[in-house]
Design an enzyme around this catalytic site. Structure first.
Site, PDB file in Angstrom:
ATOM      1  N   CYS A   2      95.130 -24.585  66.557  1.00 50.61           N
ATOM      2  CA  CYS A   2      96.353 -24.411  66.295  1.00 50.61           C
ATOM      3  C   CYS A   2      96.613 -22.830  66.251  1.00 50.61           C
ATOM      4  O   CYS A   2      95.717 -22.119  66.516  1.00 50.61           O
ATOM      5  CB  CYS A   2      96.705 -25.006  64.949  1.00 50.61           C
ATOM      6  SG  CYS A   2      96.288 -26.815  64.860  1.00 50.61           S
ATOM      7  N   LEU A  53      98.170 -28.182  67.490  1.00 49.64           N
ATOM      8  CA  LEU A  53      97.436 -28.765  68.625  1.00 49.64           C
ATOM      9  C   LEU A  53      96.854 -29.823  68.174  1.00 49.64           C
ATOM     10  O   LEU A  53      95.668 -29.454  67.438  1.00 49.64           O
ATOM     11  CB  LEU A  53      96.814 -27.876  69.733  1.00 49.64           C
ATOM     12  CG  LEU A  53      96.216 -28.629  70.745  1.00 49.64           C
ATOM     13  CD1 LEU A  53      97.320 -28.832  71.719  1.00 49.64           C
ATOM     14  CD2 LEU A  53      95.180 -27.620  71.393  1.00 49.64           C
ATOM     15  N   ALA A  54      97.345 -31.049  68.264  1.00 52.84           N
ATOM     16  CA  ALA A  54      96.536 -32.407  67.124  1.00 52.84           C
ATOM     17  C   ALA A  54      95.372 -32.641  67.966  1.00 52.84           C
ATOM     18  O   ALA A  54      95.339 -33.095  69.115  1.00 52.84           O
ATOM     19  CB  ALA A  54      97.669 -33.474  67.242  1.00 52.84           C
ATOM     20  N   ASN A  77      93.307 -22.823  61.539  1.00 49.84           N
ATOM     21  CA  ASN A  77      93.080 -22.900  63.053  1.00 49.84           C
ATOM     22  C   ASN A  77      91.569 -23.101  63.390  1.00 49.84           C
ATOM     23  O   ASN A  77      90.753 -22.303  62.827  1.00 49.84           O
ATOM     24  CB  ASN A  77      93.629 -21.656  63.718  1.00 49.84           C
ATOM     25  CG  ASN A  77      93.312 -21.545  65.195  1.00 49.84           C
ATOM     26  OD1 ASN A  77      93.141 -22.425  65.706  1.00 49.84           O
ATOM     27  ND2 ASN A  77      92.957 -20.073  65.505  1.00 49.84           N
ATOM     28  N   GLY A  78      91.251 -24.047  63.878  1.00 52.32           N
ATOM     29  CA  GLY A  78      89.850 -24.466  64.368  1.00 52.32           C
ATOM     30  C   GLY A  78      89.334 -25.640  64.289  1.00 52.32           C
ATOM     31  O   GLY A  78      90.038 -26.543  64.266  1.00 52.32           O
TER      32      GLY A  78
END
EC number: 6.3.5.4
Length: 638
Positions: A2, A53-54, A77-78
């Protein structure tokens, strides 16, 4: 995978700060097309934003995410690959985890273990956790630097985010070139330490965390390193044991990196690293046919590895996809890439990586790749060149037996045929400084400024900053034991984060998640414990890695001697289909008026660029970066 942004202490009303936050979020919309969220507190002033971003638990993993009592809130994020194991452990401890999201696991891991939670994570990550009770923001970045984290702090306001453009959108700092950062770029084509090409915008370094504390309305900021490689040499095992243990680690890392709730594929170049990941993944995903993605250029066989990639695809039973990249598209795609990149780093491999990521995005949301194998397993020719000189010196001055982990001239001779095509490199390397100190010699192998300095005004290098001194601080760190450890340690701290920057930006520009299982920190730490005279035995590049995967990849791949590394026909393009574009940019009035270039020298450099040279590439990227960010031409049709 994400993107996130944040503002602390912003000196404005909540509604205005909210508008700033939304501008920051919009600037990284490509990182998270599946959703967005905001978190605000008025006292103290804190604003967090997230684009999603799923990938894991798409239904319940929305961010910002808070604990049940609202005391902790995270943007992340990650991917935490051992989240299922950590989830079970935290549930036994009584934590109310309701989802199967690695974000919720990370949040409660912080509640249980505080800042030491980072020691328990296996994965790639950057995150920020707001601790309401203690009026504290805790931020961290993964050990290797796979996921990015940038920030700007003026003593009163902190702006941070997954990309630099988000910080510029905050208005906390203006876009201004950083002279030491420019010197690093011209020397290495990346920036060392926490520098970026932007003045007053820093990166949180790999293996570092940051704490921001509110004291009334004032902020204090402190960073610390929580992880670094420790070269505690294991003298108790033989080569066979190291090979077997490495093989087990690589397989387990690949297995963990396959955890996903959405379609998954892999990059496939036909080289040993990506082929290993693909073959292992295909074997582990029993009953599933993994999709693989390959890129090439039509300019000739020296730019086309599709034959090797198809060999691997057939061997592993993958669903093979390929794309051929056209140089005529350079004028359109390169400005977009510089916008996505935030700052120019590394070489022209960013172009094919972007195209292959776009191809992958048409079929999957997660891709695995072989990034990191050269730095980790000793795969660059320059390592062999540096050792050849060291062996010559040892033989001439009879000092070889004075070094515990020395490689002898006799042992290295059988591997020298690998240097047959590197005559220009050898001529340049040995033209001056022969048998100088190891730091000077390795610096000369990676220093790109000699072909660049005369293209710029002398004022650019008058900051008093020395890239070589910054290099020395890393290369000459205590406890590295040998030349090969010094070289690979610097590359893990310098060039690898730049390559991972490219990996992150090209995948995120296509809105897909890229995973790099060979850079599992357990593998990185294990390689640091192996005696140098075993892992670089006789100067054999990737020796242990090849033995570990001997029965994993096709024999044709295992026996390859023509290492390519995704070369780009940039010199052909700049003298052919993209000639006018290059000359229009580099010989323009804007270049002449910028005051940092020697335009006459640039024109000669364009005409004399050699194949696989990076002079024109470095100039072109730097000027486009100036136009997009410093001049304010940020309205790129990206």
């Amino acid at each position: 995978m994400c993107g996130f942004v944040g503002l602390l202490g912003h000196n404005s009303e909540s509604e205005e700060a909210g508008a700033v936050l939304r501008r920051m979020m919009a600037s990284i919309g490509h990182r998270g097309p599946d959703g967005e969220g905001e978190f605000r507190e008025i006292s103290p002033r804190i604003h967090l934003g997230h684009r999603r971003l799923a990938i894991i638990d798409p239904e319940h993993g929305r961010q910002p995410m808070s604990t049940e009592d609202g005391e902790l809130t995270i943007v992340f994020n990650g991917a935490i690959y051992n989240y299922l194991e950590l989830r079970r452990e935290l549930l036994r401890m009584g934590h109310p985890i309701h989802s199967y999201s690695d974000t919720e696991v990370l949040l409660y891991a912080y509640r249980q273990w505080g800042e030491h939670c980072v020691d328990r994570f296996l994965g790639m990550f950057s995150f920020a956790i707001w601790d309401r009770r203690n009026r504290r923001l805790f931020c961290a970045r993964d050990r290797i630097g796979i996921k990015p984290f940038y920030y700007a702090f003026d003593g009163r306001t902190l702006a941070f985010g997954s990309e630099i453009k988000a910080i510029l959108a905050s208005g906390v700092v203006k876009a201004e070139a950083d002279r030491p950062g420019l010197q690093d770029y011209l020397t290495f084509q990346f920036c060392l330490g926490d520098k970026t090409l932007f003045k007053n915008i820093l990166k949180l370094e790999p293996g570092h965390c940051m704490t921001v504390q509110f004291d009334g309305d004032r902020l204090s900021l402190h960073t610390r390193q929580y992880w670094d490689l420790r070269y505690e040499i294991d003298e108790g095992h033989d080569e066979r044991w190291f090979v077997d243990h490495l093989a087990g680690l690589i397989e387990d890392a690949t297995r963990m990196h396959l955890r996903s709730d959405v379609p998954l594929g892999a990059h496939l170049s036909g080289g040993l690293d990506s082929s290993t990941v693909v073959c292992l993944a295909a074997g582990l995903l029993q009953g599933e046919r993994i999709k693989t993605f390959t890129g090439a250029f039509p300019e000739g066989p020296q730019f086309d590895e599709t034959g090797y990639a198809k060999e691997v695809s057939s061997f592993a039973g993958t669903d093979y996809k390929e794309i051929y990249i056209q140089g005529s598209e350079l004028p359109d795609v390169l400005p977009k890439l510089m916008y996505y990149m935030d700052e120019p780093l590394a070489g022209p491999g960013v172009i094919p990586q972007y195209y292959v990521s776009k191809l992958a995005s048409e079929h999957v949301k997660v891709v695995l790749g072989g990034q990191g194998g050269d730095e980790l397993f000793i795969g660059y020719t320059r390592y062999l060149v540096a050792y050849l000189e060291k062996c010559l010196a040892g033989a001439i001055y009879q000092t070889a037996d004075q070094h515990r982990y020395a490689v002898s001239l006799e042992s290295i001779v059988p591997n020298l045929p690998l240097l047959q095509t590197y005559r220009p490199m050898l001529q340049g390397f040995w033209s001056k400084g022969l048998f100088d100190a190891p730091d000077k010699r390795y610096f000369s192998l990676i220093d790109r400024s000699e072909g660049m300095n005369h293209l710029f005004s002398n004022d650019l290098f008058s900051s008093g900053y020395s890239p070589f001194e910054s290099f020395q601080q890393i290369f000459n760190r205590d406890g590295l034991h040998s030349l090969i450890n010094r070289m690979t340690y610097f590359d893990l701290k310098g060039s690898l984060p730049a390559l991972l920057h490219v990996e992150d930006r090209t995948s995120m520009a296509a809105s897909i998640e890229s995973r790099v299982p060979l850079l599992d920190h357990r593998i990185v730490e294990f390689m640091a414990t192996i005696p140098p005279n075993i892992k670089f035995a006789g100067g054999r590049m990737k020796h242990l890695f090849k033995e570990a995967v001997r029965n994993t990849v096709p024999k044709k791949i295992f026996d390859r001697q023509d290492k390519m590394g995704f070369p780009t026909p940039l010199a052909q393009w700049t003298k052919g289909v993209a000639r006018e574009f290059v000359r229009d940019i580099l010989l323009s009035d804007r270049v002449r008026q910028r005051g940092i270039y020697n335009v006459n020298a640039i024109e000669r450099a364009i005409d004399s660029e050699r194949e696989f040279g990076r002079v024109v590439w470095g100039l072109l990227c730097l000027e486009l970066w100036h136009r997009i960010f410093i001049d304010g031409d940020m309205k790129v049709n990206a």
